[in-house]
Design a protein around this motif. Sequence first.
Motif, PDB file in Angstrom:
ATOM      1  N   LEU A   1       0.811  -1.214   0.000  1.00  7.55           N
ATOM      2  CA  LEU A   1       0.000   0.000   0.000  1.00  7.55           C
ATOM      3  C   LEU A   1       0.849   1.270   0.000  1.00  7.55           C
ATOM      4  N   LEU A   2       1.907   1.310   0.836  1.00  7.28           N
ATOM      5  CA  LEU A   2       2.718   2.529   0.914  1.00  7.28           C
ATOM      6  C   LEU A   2       3.352   2.831  -0.445  1.00  7.28           C
ATOM      7  N   GLN A   3       3.980   1.819  -1.048  1.00  6.10           N
ATOM      8  CA  GLN A   3       4.648   2.049  -2.326  1.00  6.10           C
ATOM      9  C   GLN A   3       3.637   2.437  -3.394  1.00  6.10           C
ATOM     10  N   PHE A   4       2.447   1.824  -3.352  1.00  7.66           N
ATOM     11  CA  PHE A   4       1.410   2.172  -4.319  1.00  7.66           C
ATOM     12  C   PHE A   4       1.034   3.655  -4.172  1.00  7.66           C
ATOM     13  N   CYS A   5       0.818   4.093  -2.936  1.00 11.45           N
ATOM     14  CA  CYS A   5       0.455   5.497  -2.705  1.00 11.45           C
ATOM     15  C   CYS A   5       1.563   6.427  -3.200  1.00 11.45           C
ATOM     16  N   LEU A   6       2.819   6.075  -2.878  1.00 12.09           N
ATOM     17  CA  LEU A   6       3.929   6.928  -3.319  1.00 12.09           C
ATOM     18  C   LEU A   6       3.967   6.995  -4.838  1.00 12.09           C
ATOM     19  N   ASN A   7       3.720   5.852  -5.497  1.00 10.18           N
ATOM     20  CA  ASN A   7       3.720   5.841  -6.972  1.00 10.18           C
ATOM     21  C   ASN A   7       2.623   6.728  -7.548  1.00 10.18           C
ATOM     22  N   GLN A   8       1.515   6.872  -6.791  1.00 11.58           N
ATOM     23  CA  GLN A   8       0.410   7.713  -7.274  1.00 11.58           C
ATOM     24  C   GLN A   8       0.627   9.181  -6.913  1.00 11.58           C
ATOM     25  N   GLY A   9       1.735   9.474  -6.240  1.00 12.52           N
ATOM     26  CA  GLY A   9       1.985  10.856  -5.822  1.00 12.52           C
ATOM     27  C   GLY A   9       1.258  11.214  -4.543  1.00 12.52           C
ATOM     28  N   ILE A  10       0.787  10.211  -3.805  1.00 13.07           N
ATOM     29  CA  ILE A  10       0.125  10.470  -2.520  1.00 13.07           C
ATOM     30  C   ILE A  10       1.194  10.424  -1.436  1.00 13.07           C
ATOM     31  N   GLU A  11       1.427  11.532  -0.780  1.00 13.00           N
ATOM     32  CA  GLU A  11       2.499  11.566   0.223  1.00 13.00           C
ATOM     33  C   GLU A  11       2.048  10.872   1.504  1.00 13.00           C
ATOM     34  N   LEU A  12       2.831   9.922   1.951  1.00 10.59           N
ATOM     35  CA  LEU A  12       2.595   9.285   3.248  1.00 10.59           C
ATOM     36  C   LEU A  12       3.911   9.337   4.021  1.00 10.59           C
ATOM     37  N   PRO A  13       3.917   9.900   5.217  1.00  9.35           N
ATOM     38  CA  PRO A  13       5.176   9.975   5.964  1.00  9.35           C
ATOM     39  C   PRO A  13       5.692   8.579   6.297  1.00  9.35           C
ATOM     40  N   HIS A  14       6.983   8.383   6.223  1.00  8.84           N
ATOM     41  CA  HIS A  14       7.569   7.073   6.549  1.00  8.84           C
ATOM     42  C   HIS A  14       9.068   7.247   6.746  1.00  8.84           C
ATOM     43  N   PHE A  15       9.686   6.322   7.473  1.00  2.00           N
ATOM     44  CA  PHE A  15      11.133   6.379   7.710  1.00  2.00           C
ATOM     45  C   PHE A  15      11.830   5.060   7.380  1.00  2.00           C
ATOM     46  N   CYS A  16      11.327   3.942   7.891  1.00  2.00           N
ATOM     47  CA  CYS A  16      12.119   2.704   7.800  1.00  2.00           C
ATOM     48  C   CYS A  16      11.977   2.013   6.444  1.00  2.00           C
ATOM     49  N   TYR A  17      10.893   2.260   5.736  1.00  2.00           N
ATOM     50  CA  TYR A  17      10.665   1.582   4.463  1.00  2.00           C
ATOM     51  C   TYR A  17      11.655   2.062   3.406  1.00  2.00           C
ATOM     52  N   HIS A  18      12.243   1.124   2.667  1.00  2.00           N
ATOM     53  CA  HIS A  18      13.049   1.458   1.484  1.00  2.00           C
ATOM     54  C   HIS A  18      12.722   0.409   0.432  1.00  2.00           C
ATOM     55  N   PRO A  19      12.400   0.839  -0.784  1.00  2.00           N
ATOM     56  CA  PRO A  19      11.912  -0.114  -1.781  1.00  2.00           C
ATOM     57  C   PRO A  19      12.892  -1.222  -2.144  1.00  2.00           C
ATOM     58  N   ALA A  20      14.166  -1.043  -1.828  1.00  2.00           N
ATOM     59  CA  ALA A  20      15.141  -2.059  -2.224  1.00  2.00           C
ATOM     60  C   ALA A  20      15.452  -3.034  -1.096  1.00  2.00           C
ATOM     61  N   MET A  21      14.768  -2.892   0.043  1.00  2.00           N
ATOM     62  CA  MET A  21      15.129  -3.743   1.179  1.00  2.00           C
ATOM     63  C   MET A  21      13.882  -4.350   1.831  1.00  2.00           C
ATOM     64  N   SER A  22      14.121  -5.276   2.751  1.00  2.00           N
ATOM     65  CA  SER A  22      13.005  -5.922   3.442  1.00  2.00           C
ATOM     66  C   SER A  22      12.249  -4.887   4.292  1.00  2.00           C
ATOM     67  N   ILE A  23      11.059  -5.287   4.772  1.00  2.00           N
ATOM     68  CA  ILE A  23      10.181  -4.325   5.440  1.00  2.00           C
ATOM     69  C   ILE A  23      10.044  -4.687   6.922  1.00  2.00           C
ATOM     70  N   PRO A  24      10.745  -3.995   7.808  1.00  2.00           N
ATOM     71  CA  PRO A  24      10.646  -4.337   9.232  1.00  2.00           C
ATOM     72  C   PRO A  24       9.446  -3.669   9.911  1.00  2.00           C
ATOM     73  N   ALA A  25       8.905  -2.618   9.312  1.00  2.00           N
ATOM     74  CA  ALA A  25       7.768  -1.874   9.878  1.00  2.00           C
ATOM     75  C   ALA A  25       8.039  -1.465  11.324  1.00  2.00           C
ATOM     76  N   ASN A  26       9.197  -0.900  11.578  1.00  2.00           N
ATOM     77  CA  ASN A  26       9.530  -0.562  12.962  1.00  2.00           C
ATOM     78  C   ASN A  26       9.395   0.917  13.300  1.00  2.00           C
ATOM     79  N   CYS A  27       9.272   1.790  12.315  1.00  2.00           N
ATOM     80  CA  CYS A  27       9.191   3.207  12.686  1.00  2.00           C
ATOM     81  C   CYS A  27       7.760   3.612  13.022  1.00  2.00           C
ATOM     82  N   ARG A  28       6.775   2.903  12.477  1.00  2.00           N
ATOM     83  CA  ARG A  28       5.333   3.119  12.721  1.00  2.00           C
ATOM     84  C   ARG A  28       4.843   4.484  12.251  1.00  2.00           C
TER      85      ARG A  28
END
Length: 579
Positions: A19-46
Amino acid sequence: MPIVTVDGTTYEYEGEQKLLQFCLNQGIELPHFCYHPAMSIPANCRQCLVKVGMPTEDRETGEVVRNDDGEPEIQYFPQLQASCTVDLQDGMVVKTHRTSEEVEQAQTDNLEFLLTNHPLDCPICDQAGHCPLQIQSYKYGPEGSRFEFRKVHKPKRVKLGPRVTLDAERCINCTRCTRFTDEVSESNQLTIANRGVKNYPITAPGETFDDPYSMNTIDICPVGALTSSDFRFKARIWEMSSTPSITTTNATGANCHYWVRDNQVLRITPRQNMEVNEYWLPDEDRLVYNQFNDNRPDGPHIRRNDTRTQSNWQQAYARAASLLGSADPERILFLGSAYATVEDNYLLTQLADAVGADAPRYIPHIEPGAGDDWLITDDKTPNAEGCERLGIRPVDEELVGSRIASGEYDLVYVLEDDPVGAGLCDAEALADTDVVLHYYNTTNETLSRATAALPAAMVVETVGTYVNQDGRAQRVRPAKEIQGVNRTLMMEMGTNREDEHGTPFDRWHNDENRVNCKPSWEILPEIARRYGAEMDYPKGPEQIMDEVQSEREAFEGATYDAMGLKGVLLEDVAAGEAV
Ligand code: SF4
Ligand code: FES
């Protein structure tokens, strides 16, 4: 096609997506820190929390339950969801902070937690001005701090390795840096030590963070915890202009930004191109920026009676042309360059042709074993492929070296290379040979033998094309000004922040540190004209490249427009068949 609705707008989507990457691709800004598209997703910053719901289904019929208006009844998950981990599902309904006060409050609260032990030292932090934590705190965070207690102190100025310095108090434990060494560079050099509010990334005892890609952690750290040991405190982000270009350290042609203040390159960072270097840049590509600033020439020189004296451009052009005119064409060696652009090498082939000499050759700069099968190659030049496609072949180093040594050449014409430094010949072997030299730095070891020494613009000062080892043609643009900058260079020069926000009457450009050099595509036509040959490209390198791509099959399609910012992949040309 399946659909998802975000803040009341419905989008179609294909395949499996987060969902986050989809929103970013649509130009919908969602704040985030730990997610990076090239790495695994720990979901730790919340930080990327959203409210997610699905249409309610009747348990017996399986039909979607609809309200009186015929709209599906949406049943929301009881907890807010981390959008970086949520897989899109057909019919999903999402509320972000724009449409849900609950989400807005959660994001604000989360930022308050992240900032409780943060030192809030933005005024002295390198990351200030381009810091995701700073930006998101301004946009979504609480106003002021309610934290009245002593903050947890952690190690500061920790040299993790030769190139990366840690300020553990700034770290928000997103684990992007440790995941990078685990999953991307695979050096496994970083790990998180301690627990709770006391944790931070560190190497194992006695180990150093000397991963050849270590500086990528600086780019992906969403706060100022990891900084470049070299660049720390040198410049603020808003004082520099950044120009999209490519690195020339090897044959990858990694996409980068050159950061410039007062006509000096201060740092080099990666630019995303999924076809070339993805998000990354080797450390060795970044640390060569000093070559653009140090040991640069102060204008042309000519040598008469063994004395080299400073000259002006008109005299230097005339001297080079008269050397070409007086030498026996069969005794002239033209050396093209895998450091120079396609345009410059092409003009050299034309000059050699006009003079009646053999086609130029280039000096290969191969370091066997230096490559890593990723972004570092054995070939230490950026344009050997471009030379090959122009029909410029590598020199037979032994043969040409011995010919130079035995005085078989009256004149050696060198385009942006250093035959002495490269070991092709000794400086003494050139004692009785005239040399025309286009060169970048005064450390060029052939310079002492140059009869006409012509300072050439470097990759950060010129316009041109390079072809990487995969056959991708990529453009470069001037990142800094040189003396006597011409119209083409001015038009191609990117604007910096001050240019963009100044009035039309402001002149923000700086005359400091402008090198007295010229692009070879300006030098070569001047010499050719004085020699008596036709070489006329009033529109500069774009016109040259138009001619190259229309007349040379190996460059078909490589126009400036087609290359744009990401380059264009050329058709394969079998080795030895370049035309
Ligand atoms: S140092 Fe930066 S990248 Fe590493 S865990 Fe901390 S905040 Fe994340
Ligand atoms: S970006 Fe989703 S939890 Fe960090």
